[in-house]
Design an enzyme around this catalytic site. Structure first.
Site, mmCIF file in Angstrom:
data_model
loop_
_atom_site.group_PDB
_atom_site.id
_atom_site.type_symbol
_atom_site.label_atom_id
_atom_site.label_comp_id
_atom_site.label_asym_id
_atom_site.label_seq_id
_atom_site.Cartn_x
_atom_site.Cartn_y
_atom_site.Cartn_z
ATOM 1 N N ARG A 38 6.061 36.657 42.069
ATOM 2 C CA ARG A 38 5.929 38.120 41.960
ATOM 3 C C ARG A 38 4.638 38.481 41.238
ATOM 4 N NH1 ARG A 38 11.385 36.936 41.603
ATOM 5 N NH2 ARG A 38 12.764 38.081 43.008
ATOM 6 N N ILE A 78 10.477 50.024 41.673
ATOM 7 C CA ILE A 78 10.958 48.890 42.463
ATOM 8 C C ILE A 78 9.807 47.896 42.679
ATOM 9 C CG2 ILE A 78 11.873 48.244 44.748
ATOM 10 C CD1 ILE A 78 13.145 51.152 44.745
ATOM 11 N N THR A 79 8.596 48.403 42.757
ATOM 12 C CA THR A 79 7.406 47.593 43.051
ATOM 13 C C THR A 79 7.256 46.424 42.079
ATOM 14 O OG1 THR A 79 6.342 49.641 43.752
ATOM 15 C CG2 THR A 79 4.903 47.727 43.419
ATOM 16 N N ASN A 80 7.051 45.235 42.641
ATOM 17 C CA ASN A 80 6.837 44.032 41.830
ATOM 18 C C ASN A 80 5.375 43.850 41.459
ATOM 19 O OD1 ASN A 80 9.288 42.627 41.324
ATOM 20 N ND2 ASN A 80 9.487 42.284 43.541
ATOM 21 N N ASP A 104 19.499 42.130 41.288
ATOM 22 C CA ASP A 104 19.916 40.894 40.617
ATOM 23 C C ASP A 104 21.418 40.912 40.341
ATOM 24 O OD1 ASP A 104 17.281 39.865 40.556
ATOM 25 O OD2 ASP A 104 16.832 41.170 38.862
ATOM 26 N N ARG A 160 23.325 40.586 43.720
ATOM 27 C CA ARG A 160 23.352 39.186 44.165
ATOM 28 C C ARG A 160 24.329 38.369 43.327
ATOM 29 N NH1 ARG A 160 16.794 39.175 44.597
ATOM 30 N NH2 ARG A 160 16.651 39.381 46.858
ATOM 31 N N HIS A 204 12.666 40.553 35.730
ATOM 32 C CA HIS A 204 12.927 40.448 37.166
ATOM 33 C C HIS A 204 11.945 39.486 37.832
ATOM 34 C CE1 HIS A 204 14.151 41.451 41.188
ATOM 35 N NE2 HIS A 204 12.909 41.790 41.494
ATOM 36 N N MET A 250 17.744 45.347 49.009
ATOM 37 C CA MET A 250 17.054 46.104 47.950
ATOM 38 C C MET A 250 17.292 47.600 48.117
ATOM 39 S SD MET A 250 15.336 46.032 45.207
ATOM 40 C CE MET A 250 15.701 47.631 44.508
HETATM 41 N N1 LIG Z 1 12.756 45.379 42.319
HETATM 42 C C1 LIG Z 1 13.221 44.526 43.204
HETATM 43 O O1 LIG Z 1 14.304 43.942 43.032
HETATM 44 C C2 LIG Z 1 12.467 44.281 44.496
HETATM 45 C C3 LIG Z 1 13.106 43.633 45.558
HETATM 46 C C4 LIG Z 1 12.403 43.442 46.736
HETATM 47 C C5 LIG Z 1 11.082 43.885 46.845
HETATM 48 N N2 LIG Z 1 10.491 44.506 45.782
HETATM 49 C C6 LIG Z 1 9.107 44.990 45.850
HETATM 50 O O2 LIG Z 1 9.053 46.252 46.495
HETATM 51 C C7 LIG Z 1 7.724 46.462 47.020
HETATM 52 C C8 LIG Z 1 7.794 46.981 48.446
HETATM 53 O O3 LIG Z 1 8.359 46.031 49.301
HETATM 54 P P1 LIG Z 1 8.526 46.318 50.872
HETATM 55 O O4 LIG Z 1 9.203 45.140 51.446
HETATM 56 O O5 LIG Z 1 9.083 47.678 51.099
HETATM 57 O O6 LIG Z 1 6.984 46.307 51.333
HETATM 58 P P2 LIG Z 1 6.343 46.967 52.668
HETATM 59 O O7 LIG Z 1 4.976 46.406 52.817
HETATM 60 O O8 LIG Z 1 7.285 46.849 53.798
HETATM 61 O O9 LIG Z 1 6.250 48.508 52.292
HETATM 62 C C9 LIG Z 1 5.407 48.981 51.295
HETATM 63 C C10 LIG Z 1 5.032 50.406 51.623
HETATM 64 O O10 LIG Z 1 4.187 50.866 50.568
HETATM 65 C C11 LIG Z 1 3.191 51.668 51.174
HETATM 66 N N3 LIG Z 1 2.044 51.808 50.295
HETATM 67 C C12 LIG Z 1 1.047 50.921 50.029
HETATM 68 N N4 LIG Z 1 0.175 51.470 49.176
HETATM 69 C C13 LIG Z 1 0.634 52.699 48.860
HETATM 70 C C14 LIG Z 1 0.182 53.755 48.040
HETATM 71 N N5 LIG Z 1 -0.961 53.640 47.333
HETATM 72 N N6 LIG Z 1 0.910 54.890 47.974
HETATM 73 C C15 LIG Z 1 2.064 55.006 48.681
HETATM 74 N N7 LIG Z 1 2.541 54.062 49.481
HETATM 75 C C16 LIG Z 1 1.833 52.915 49.568
HETATM 76 C C17 LIG Z 1 2.870 50.961 52.490
HETATM 77 O O11 LIG Z 1 2.211 51.839 53.408
HETATM 78 C C18 LIG Z 1 4.259 50.552 52.944
HETATM 79 O O12 LIG Z 1 4.858 51.562 53.752
HETATM 80 C C19 LIG Z 1 7.019 45.117 46.872
HETATM 81 O O13 LIG Z 1 6.187 45.140 45.745
HETATM 82 C C20 LIG Z 1 8.157 44.133 46.651
HETATM 83 O O14 LIG Z 1 7.750 42.997 45.940
HETATM 84 C C21 LIG Z 1 11.170 44.716 44.624
#
Ligand SMILES: NC(=O)c1ccc[n+]([C@@H]2O[C@H](COP(=O)([O-])OP(=O)(O)OC[C@H]3O[C@@H](n4cnc5c(N)ncnc54)[C@H](O)[C@@H]3O)[C@@H](O)[C@H]2O)c1
Length: 337
Positions: free
Chosen positions: A110, A140-142, A173, A176, A200, A251
């Site tokens: 991550r 949510i973003t990692n 978490d 799961r 996380h 998620m």
């Molecule tokens: N917290 C958790 O438990 C958990 C679990 C899974 C994934 N995640 C994280 O969530 C994030 C998103 O995952 P995903 O699978 O949806 O990815 P994804 O690539 O499918 O979607 C990401 C979205 O963000 C958008 N984006 C990019 N830059 C942007 C900006 N500046 N402003 C607005 N939108 C923007 C993209 O256009 C895309 O639609 C990742 O960082 C992932 O690691 C967190």
């Protein structure tokens, strides 16, 4: 302490509300067109507590918003695309969910996402601090261990920081852990809640199996195997998706579960408890996930770590170095920006 009432397949459809309880929340999803953003927005569209759903992304939001807007539930959906529409998407918003940014590919940690996602979270949170400083910010973003400190530093810089309103969403978490422990013991999963504390990522994820709502016991080897599976469950999905991303559907489910609890607490329901990664005094790490009692103003009370068995004490201790380094990296990033 965990609410049974939120343990339904569709969290949002099970409540009856009194006329005095707020049922007209405005919620925004930033990154709404992504793998998480789309199913999360769909689940939020089913909430009887949400009257306005604001969908922001740098791509595809007009289509996602048009599609969702045909669903026969009360939330009015609006799409916003590109930085020029970001602030407009946040006007009057009370809860912001942030899944914007890149996900992992096989072989990545991550933390490898930091370079791309740190500035995305910083910039989105800067807009939130300017337009909706009182909103609950759910990240949510990692890497969550760093993006939550980033959000907090941005709010501090703007002079509007309230640590009770910034959450790293770690619900997946717990989801799961509930699934794996219920499977291992052949229990009704709707009655099983396992608190997951710490951070996380990898070793910073600390499942507290000894505090499972239905008491369970395992031989030490089995406890370690289950603990490792919970810690590496995200990687299990990344590898199975083989380059197509990380967990999205589970998620979205987890984030909608967290949002349901938060909105119900904001609406005045008592006893809503969720684990989340927040500013904390519970350990030497400045941020730490523990069960939290939620209320109208965010965190009502941090319920703390509780009693751990020796193995779990060691897990917390093993988490500290990485957790503190991740937190520092996030804080330094904003200081140097
Ligand atoms: N917290 C958790 O438990 C958990 C679990 C899974 C994934 N995640 C994280 O969530 C994030 C998103 O995952 P995903 O699978 O949806 O990815 P994804 O690539 O499918 O979607 C990401 C979205 O963000 C958008 N984006 C990019 N830059 C942007 C900006 N500046 N402003 C607005 N939108 C923007 C993209 O256009 C895309 O639609 C990742 O960082 C992932 O690691 C967190």
């Amino acid at each position: 302490m965990f609410s049974r009432l939120s343990r339904h397949a569709v969290f949002f459809c099970k409540r009856s509300f009194s006329s005095t309880q707020q049922q007209n929340f405005k919620v925004a999803v930033l990154g709404a067109s992504g793998g998480i953003g789309q199913p999360l927005s769909l689940l939020l569209k089913t909430s009887p507590l949400i009257t306005e759903l604001s969908l922001y992304d740098i791509a595809h939001t007009p289509g996602v918003a048009a599609d969702l807007s045909h669903i026969e539930t009360k939330a009015k959906v609006r799409g916003f695309m590109g930085p020029s529409q970001l602030k407009e998407s946040l006007r009057g918003v009370e809860v912001v969910l942030i899944p914007a940014g890149v996900p992992r590919k096989p072989g990545m940690t991550r933390d490898d996402l930091f370079n791309t996602n740190a500035s995305i979270v910083r910039d989105l949170c800067t807009a939130c601090a300017e337009v909706c400083p009182q909103a609950m910010i759910c990240i949510i973003t990692n890497p969550v261990n760093s993006t939550v400190p980033i959000a907090s530093e941005v709010f501090k810089k703007k002079g509007v920081y309230d640590p009770k309103r910034i959450f790293g969403v770690t619900t997946l978490d717990t989801v799961r852990a509930n699934t794996f422990i219920a499977e291992a013991k052949k229990l009704d999963v709707s009655k099983v809640t396992v608190p997951v504390i710490g951070g996380h990522s990898g070793v910073t994820i600390v499942p507290v199996i000894s505090q499972t709502t239905i008491p369970v016991s395992f031989p030490q080897e089995e406890r370690e195997r289950l603990t490792k599976r919970i810690q590496n469950a995200g990687t299990e999905v990344v590898e199975a998706k083989a380059g197509a991303g990380s967990a999205t559907l589970s998620m979205a489910y987890a984030a909608s579960k967290f949002t349901a609890s938060l909105l119900e607490a904001m609406a005045g329901f008592e006893g809503k408890v969720e684990c989340a990664f927040v500013k904390s005094e519970e350990t030497e790490a400045k941020y730490f996930a523990t069960p939290l009692l939620l209320g109208k103003n965010g965190i009502e009370k941090n319920l703390g770590i509780g009693k751990l068995i020796e193995y779990e004490v060691k897990l917390v201790s093993d988490a500290m170095a990485e957790l503190k380094a991740n937190i520092k990296k996030g804080e330094e990033f904003v200081k140097q920006s």
